[in-house]
Design a protein around this motif. Structure first.
Motif, mmCIF file in Angstrom:
data_model
loop_
_atom_site.group_PDB
_atom_site.id
_atom_site.type_symbol
_atom_site.label_atom_id
_atom_site.label_comp_id
_atom_site.label_asym_id
_atom_site.label_seq_id
_atom_site.Cartn_x
_atom_site.Cartn_y
_atom_site.Cartn_z
ATOM 1 N N VAL A 171 84.392 30.201 -35.279
ATOM 2 C CA VAL A 171 83.067 30.876 -35.561
ATOM 3 C C VAL A 171 82.270 30.451 -36.768
ATOM 4 O O VAL A 171 82.764 30.122 -37.788
ATOM 5 C CB VAL A 171 83.204 32.232 -35.690
ATOM 6 N N ASP A 172 81.219 29.726 -36.630
ATOM 7 C CA ASP A 172 80.467 29.161 -37.833
ATOM 8 C C ASP A 172 81.130 28.163 -38.642
ATOM 9 O O ASP A 172 81.162 28.318 -39.666
ATOM 10 C CB ASP A 172 79.868 30.351 -38.632
ATOM 11 N N GLY A 173 81.734 27.416 -37.833
ATOM 12 C CA GLY A 173 82.688 26.073 -38.480
ATOM 13 C C GLY A 173 83.866 26.630 -39.086
ATOM 14 O O GLY A 173 84.449 25.652 -39.620
ATOM 15 N N LYS A 174 84.313 27.759 -38.735
ATOM 16 C CA LYS A 174 85.712 28.146 -39.339
ATOM 17 C C LYS A 174 86.716 28.646 -38.208
ATOM 18 O O LYS A 174 86.302 29.399 -37.311
ATOM 19 C CB LYS A 174 85.609 29.441 -40.437
ATOM 20 N N SER A 175 87.834 28.246 -38.370
ATOM 21 C CA SER A 175 88.756 28.590 -37.266
ATOM 22 C C SER A 175 89.488 29.823 -37.649
ATOM 23 O O SER A 175 89.967 30.141 -38.771
ATOM 24 C CB SER A 175 89.659 27.344 -37.112
ATOM 25 N N HIS A 176 90.016 30.718 -36.555
ATOM 26 C CA HIS A 176 90.491 31.981 -36.713
ATOM 27 C C HIS A 176 91.692 31.873 -35.699
ATOM 28 O O HIS A 176 91.385 31.723 -34.402
ATOM 29 C CB HIS A 176 89.441 33.031 -36.509
ATOM 30 N N ALA A 177 92.895 32.430 -36.245
ATOM 31 C CA ALA A 177 93.931 32.707 -35.169
ATOM 32 C C ALA A 177 93.718 34.119 -34.501
ATOM 33 O O ALA A 177 93.585 35.051 -35.388
ATOM 34 C CB ALA A 177 95.507 32.727 -35.978
ATOM 35 N N ALA A 178 93.559 34.075 -33.231
ATOM 36 C CA ALA A 178 93.249 35.557 -32.537
ATOM 37 C C ALA A 178 94.204 35.640 -31.610
ATOM 38 O O ALA A 178 94.912 34.898 -30.962
ATOM 39 C CB ALA A 178 91.716 35.029 -31.847
ATOM 40 N N THR A 179 94.589 37.180 -31.650
ATOM 41 C CA THR A 179 95.509 37.709 -30.669
ATOM 42 C C THR A 179 94.693 38.128 -29.331
ATOM 43 O O THR A 179 93.487 38.661 -29.359
ATOM 44 C CB THR A 179 96.113 39.108 -31.071
ATOM 45 N N ARG A 180 95.146 37.547 -28.213
ATOM 46 C CA ARG A 180 94.205 37.818 -26.882
ATOM 47 C C ARG A 180 95.190 39.209 -26.138
ATOM 48 O O ARG A 180 96.417 38.983 -26.080
ATOM 49 C CB ARG A 180 94.450 36.775 -25.861
ATOM 50 N N VAL A 181 94.267 40.097 -26.022
ATOM 51 C CA VAL A 181 94.613 41.434 -25.071
ATOM 52 C C VAL A 181 94.056 41.422 -23.822
ATOM 53 O O VAL A 181 92.971 41.051 -23.767
ATOM 54 C CB VAL A 181 94.639 42.571 -26.159
ATOM 55 N N SER A 182 94.738 41.996 -22.844
ATOM 56 C CA SER A 182 94.000 42.056 -21.632
ATOM 57 C C SER A 182 94.258 43.561 -21.194
ATOM 58 O O SER A 182 95.370 44.217 -21.384
ATOM 59 C CB SER A 182 94.645 41.203 -20.796
ATOM 60 N N MET A 183 93.161 43.987 -20.290
ATOM 61 C CA MET A 183 93.323 45.249 -19.602
ATOM 62 C C MET A 183 92.958 45.152 -18.263
ATOM 63 O O MET A 183 91.709 45.105 -17.988
ATOM 64 C CB MET A 183 92.678 46.581 -20.295
ATOM 65 N N PRO A 184 93.812 45.247 -17.034
ATOM 66 C CA PRO A 184 93.252 45.057 -15.735
ATOM 67 C C PRO A 184 93.145 46.555 -15.279
ATOM 68 O O PRO A 184 93.611 47.466 -15.769
ATOM 69 C CB PRO A 184 94.976 44.614 -15.074
ATOM 70 N N ASP A 185 92.163 46.545 -14.417
ATOM 71 C CA ASP A 185 91.633 47.902 -13.825
ATOM 72 C C ASP A 185 91.313 47.734 -12.402
ATOM 73 O O ASP A 185 89.953 47.320 -12.275
ATOM 74 C CB ASP A 185 90.641 48.484 -14.744
ATOM 75 N N GLY A 186 91.945 47.689 -11.595
ATOM 76 C CA GLY A 186 91.852 47.332 -10.028
ATOM 77 C C GLY A 186 91.107 46.049 -10.029
ATOM 78 O O GLY A 186 91.935 44.965 -10.391
ATOM 79 N N SER A 187 90.240 45.865 -9.469
ATOM 80 C CA SER A 187 89.332 44.503 -9.150
ATOM 81 C C SER A 187 88.796 43.943 -10.529
ATOM 82 O O SER A 187 88.134 42.717 -10.531
ATOM 83 C CB SER A 187 88.318 44.634 -8.216
ATOM 84 N N ARG A 188 88.969 44.665 -11.688
ATOM 85 C CA ARG A 188 88.112 44.189 -12.895
ATOM 86 C C ARG A 188 89.277 44.031 -13.984
ATOM 87 O O ARG A 188 90.463 44.648 -14.031
ATOM 88 C CB ARG A 188 87.302 45.235 -13.412
ATOM 89 N N GLU A 189 89.002 43.212 -14.702
ATOM 90 C CA GLU A 189 89.871 43.018 -16.003
ATOM 91 C C GLU A 189 88.934 42.702 -17.344
ATOM 92 O O GLU A 189 87.893 42.092 -17.255
ATOM 93 C CB GLU A 189 90.617 41.789 -15.774
ATOM 94 N N THR A 190 89.301 43.433 -18.427
ATOM 95 C CA THR A 190 88.666 43.192 -19.724
ATOM 96 C C THR A 190 89.759 42.444 -20.637
ATOM 97 O O THR A 190 90.940 42.672 -20.910
ATOM 98 C CB THR A 190 88.345 44.417 -20.268
#
Length: 222
Positions: A171-190
């Motif tokens: 982001v804006d030339g700076k690297s960030h370590a990010a945790t990825r989280v997921s929430m499935p909900d039927g045919s959808r996923e966030t």
């Protein structure tokens, strides 16, 4: 418009929650293949009340969602929210009121009769917009469980996020370590990417039947 962001009801946190601070975050936005700019803001509106908003502007679409909530330390109570969309010539507008004295939520505007409420409220319930604050806080606190109760769009629903990986996001030339989280909900996923010290998700991806429906990528934060 379906809630832009799925939401969660608060789980108890062992860590002391950080104080809320105003911010403005700008995102590169893609919604159903249409590109635009997303702006997410948090502002104090007096006393212990805050307004949390997301606006997405594109050439043929405008989406807007905001929540007014009460903050008592790490406990947040939605008081009202508005949700509107304009896609080509199709308009939609909804409004919700959370009455904590009566312990019920109601909806008005472009809503079906069976989604007007009332829906009974429980301690810890949140609406859809508060997902960002709650999930960011809980992941940064190192909590292993992210199970929440959402009261939004005329219903109450249990939601569970799980950690699914780690990534690096620039982001804006700076690297960030990010945790990825997921929430499935039927045919959808966030899917959300959360970085230490950043009060908003670095990225928010919503899928429907395996296809990307909405994608917000953080570009700046003030």
């Amino acid at each position: 418009m379906a809630a832009l962001l799925l939401a969660v009801a608060l789980s108890a946190s062992a860590a002391r929650p950080a104080a809320l601070k105003p911010f403005t975050a700008t995102y590169q936005a893609s919604y159903m293949g249409l590109r635009g700019t997303g702006t997410m803001t948090l502002v104090a509106v007096g006393g212990d009340r805050w307004k949390y908003s997301l606006e997405i502007d594109g050439a043929v679409a405008r989406l807007s969602q905001n929540t007014v909530f009460q903050a008592d330390g790490g406990h947040w109570k939605p008081l009202s929210n508005s949700d509107s969309s304009l896609l080509l010539i199709k308009k939609s507008s909804k409004h919700a009121t959370y009455d904590w004295d009566r312990r019920e939520a109601r909806w008005s505007g472009n809503v079906k009769p069976d989604r007007a409420g009332p829906v009974a409220l429980r301690a810890g319930d949140l609406d859809a917009m508060l997902v960002n604050l709650a999930i960011v806080r809980d992941v940064q606190a190192g909590e292993a469980s992210h199970s929440y109760r959402m009261v939004d769009d005329g219903r109450a629903k249990q939601m569970t996020f799980r950690v699914v990986g780690k990534d690096t996001i620039d982001v804006d030339g700076k690297s960030h370590a990010a945790t990825r989280v997921s929430m499935p909900d039927g045919s959808r996923e966030t899917v959300l990417w959360i970085a230490e010290g950043v009060p908003v998700p670095m990225r928010i991806l919503r899928r429907h039947n395996g296809d990307d429906e909405m994608d917000l990528r953080l570009r700046s934060l003030h």
